[in-house]
Every structure is written in structure tokens, then in C-alpha cells.
Design an enzyme around this catalytic site. Structure first.
Site, short mmCIF file in Angstrom:
data_model
loop_
_atom_site.label_atom_id
_atom_site.label_comp_id
_atom_site.label_asym_id
_atom_site.label_seq_id
_atom_site.Cartn_x
_atom_site.Cartn_y
_atom_site.Cartn_z
N THR A 1 -5.54 -45.30 9.30
CA THR A 1 -4.60 -46.41 9.13
C THR A 1 -3.46 -46.35 10.13
O THR A 1 -3.00 -47.39 10.62
CB THR A 1 -4.04 -46.42 7.70
OG1 THR A 1 -5.10 -46.64 6.77
CG2 THR A 1 -2.99 -47.51 7.52
N THR B 1 -5.79 -41.30 5.68
CA THR B 1 -5.32 -40.59 4.48
C THR B 1 -6.42 -40.35 3.44
O THR B 1 -6.33 -39.40 2.66
CB THR B 1 -4.17 -41.37 3.81
OG1 THR B 1 -4.64 -42.69 3.46
CG2 THR B 1 -2.98 -41.47 4.74
#
Length: 333
Positions: free
Chosen positions: A12, A85
Site C-alpha cells: 500500500t 501490511t
């Protein structure tokens, strides 16, 4: 001025809008351009080594990252890895075992919002990672939300919050405050004597994770035996137990152990240790040869079992590996 290598793998933090949602697209040099304050404090080199959403980061990528780290370790004071993540805790745990006796900081970080977006946490997390390198922490860690977490104690517990990661059953390695980095533990390796660094990247991916539910069908273990899995991780109930009334799982587990399959059991509870000696439902697991996971995270157990099976085919040696603390992943005794 410390010399740091920044390795980017996607995630991300490096994402832009694509036709089907966010996809990794931003390169390491672009990331560094957005951190001008870093250039004045560190000598930074960078490499784009992967460009993946972390859901696509698998054991082969862990090995590749470990190889890149090993090739560059002697040239730098520390290495920072940007990573998605969702599976960062798995990668950090795997690296903790593969990078044996690590005497320099290898810090993973990422973001909940891409670095180019408003309200991004990417810059703050990267700054924390560089601060961790600056304090000479030894070992693999995750820098997130101004916290430094031992890589094999971290778990992602929130999907959207900036405090996405928690340190499970272990204190933080460090925290960033207004007056700088507060370091609570510089060396995550438990040994009193620092042994020479070495790469042990061999892994076995034939590991299955099963979360028990009330009514789990014992025949699932026959299927796992037929599929030739070499290791099984079981998330058991509470402090540690499984049902043996009506649907008795114990004979099936005993059969797996007799066939040389290593089984590690832990609690479904996120915090505190499992203790299979407390209740009859737990002692029956121990009697059939299941290895207790103690206070390890599921991520740390899964990756440790893959790593252990990559080192040996001897179930007794697997048990000995789980009775050893390599990087602060478990509390023994």
C-alpha cells in the site's frame, strides 16, 4: 552519518489507483524524494526488488528478500524494507529465523494509506524505521505508528487504523516520542554470546494451519495426511485444548505424529501464553506428541515450522527447534 539501504517490495505504501483498485506502482527513488529530511541525516541507497501486494508475497519471496539482505548486510549500517501490511508479520517472522545471529537492524515498514495520498502514515512510519536504524537495534523489527516491534512478535490487528500492529505478549523494542527514539531493548537475540551471522534460507511450504471450531470433523486430519503435509499448526481453544467427546480428534492427531508429521498447537487467544498442562483437554494433546506453541504468535509458529522443516526431517529435531528461542519469538520455561 549512517549508511542505509532502502529495499522496496510494493504494498500500500507504494500504491496508486489502478483499474481494479490500489496496485503497487511507486518506485523507491520517488519515495525518497518525498522524504527530504532523511537525505540530510543518512546516506541512503535504494533498490526496487519486488512490486507486489503483500497478499502475493509468499515463502519464495521471503527467501529472495533474505538473500538480498545477506548480499548487502556488510555494506550498510542497517536495511529498511517497505512491505505491504497484510502479510508483513509473516515476512518479518520468517526473516527472523533465516537471518541467523543478525547483528544489524533490518526494519520492515509500510502504510495504511499510500504515500502520495492525503493523511498518509507512510512518511511517519519510514521516519520511525530510519530512527530505529540510527539507534543500532540488532535484529528484524517492524516500525509502525511510532512503535518498534520485534519482527516475530508483531501481528496485524486492525485493517484500517494507523495503529495496525501490536506487539503480542512482549514489550515494544522502542517508541518514538517528541524527544526522540526511546529504545527498551537493543538486541532481540536471546543468546549471551553473539555468534557469526549466517543465512539459513531453506523452507518447507508443506505446512497447514487449522483453527479449531466446536464440531471440527476428525476426518480433516486424514485428508491432510493424504495431501502429504509435513507440518500442521493448530489454533486450539483457550489456554489449550480440543474436544474428544463425540468427535474425538486425539486418535487422528496421534496417527499424524506416528507418521512423522510435526504438529504445533497454540491458543486462538491473541494475548498471553497457551498452557496445555492445565486441563485434561490439553494434556491429551501433549500425550499424543503435539508440540506446545507457548506464547508465540500464529505467524511466528507457522514460519518457524516452515523454517524448521527446511532444516531437518527429524521430528525430534523439530521439537528441539521449538524448544529454542532464536529471536525473542518465545518465552521458554
Amino acid at each position: 552519518m549512517k549508511k542505509v539501504l532502502l529495499l522496496t517490495t510494493g504494498g500500500t505504501i507504494a500504491a496508486r489507483n489502478g483499474e481494479q483498485g490500489l496496485v503497487p506502482d511507486i518506485k523507491c527513488q520517488d519515495i525518497l524524494e518525498m522524504l527530504p529530511e532523511i537525505k540530510g541525516c543518512f546516506e541512503v541507497d535504494s533498490q526496487d526488488i519486488l512490486n507486489l501486494d503483500s497478499s502475493n508475497v509468499q515463502p519464495e519471496e521471503w527467501q529472495y528478500i533474505a538473500e538480498i539482505v545477506t548480499e548487502n548486510l556488510a555494506l550498510y549500517d542497517g536495511i529498511i524494507i517497505t512491505h505491504g501490511t497484510d502479510t508483513m508479520a509473516y515476512t518479518a517472522s520468517a526473516l527472523s529465523y533465516m537471518l541467523q545471529n543478525l547483528d544489524k537492524p533490518v526494519i520492515l515498514t509500510g502504510a495504511q494509506i499510500p504515500i502520495e495520498k492525503m493523511f498518509t502514515d507512510a512518511k511517519r512510519n519510514l521516519q520511525a524505521a530510519f530512527a530505529a536504524v540510527n539507534t543500532d537495534i540488532k535484529g528484524v523489527a517492524i516500525a509502525f505508528d511510532d512503535k518498534i516491534i520485534n519482527g516475530c512478535r508483531a501481528v496485524k490487528v486492525r485493517t484500517l487504523g494507523f495503529n495496525a500492529f501490536e506487539s503480542i505478549s512482549a514489550p515494544y523494542v522502542g517508541e518514538v516520542y517528541a524527544d526522540g527514539m526511546h529504545v527498551y531493548r537493543k538486541d532481540m537475540h536471546p543468546a549471551k554470546e553473539q555468534k557469526p551471522f549466517c543465512l539459513k534460507k531453506e523452507l518447507c511450504t508443506d505446512v497447514f494451519l487449522l483453527k479449531l471450531i466446536p464440531g471440527t470433523n476428525p476426518e480433516i486430519f486424514d485428508r491432510l495426511l493424504d495431501m502429504k503435509y509435513r507440518g500442521i499448526v493448530i489454533e486450539a481453544f483457550g489456554a489449550g485444548g480440543t474436544h474428544f467427546e463425540r468427535r474425538n480428534l486425539i486418535p487422528k492427531l496421534h496417527k499424524l505424529v506416528e507418521n512423522g508429521i510435526s504438529i504445533v498447537a497454540c491458543s486462538q487467544c491473541l494475548y498471553e501464553k497457551s498452557d496445555f498442562s492445565m486441563y485434561e483437554v490439553g494434556q491429551k494433546l501433549l500425550e499424543c506428541g503435539v508440540i506446545p506453541g507457548r506464547d508465540m504468535t500464529t505467524e511466528a509458529i507457522v514460519t518457524k515450522l516452515m523454517w524448521a522443516l527446511g532444516q531437518t526431517k527429524d521430528p525430534q529435531k523439530i521439537r528441539e527447534i521449538f524448544d529454542t528461542d532464536y529471536a525473542g519469538e518465545v518465552t521458554l520455561g
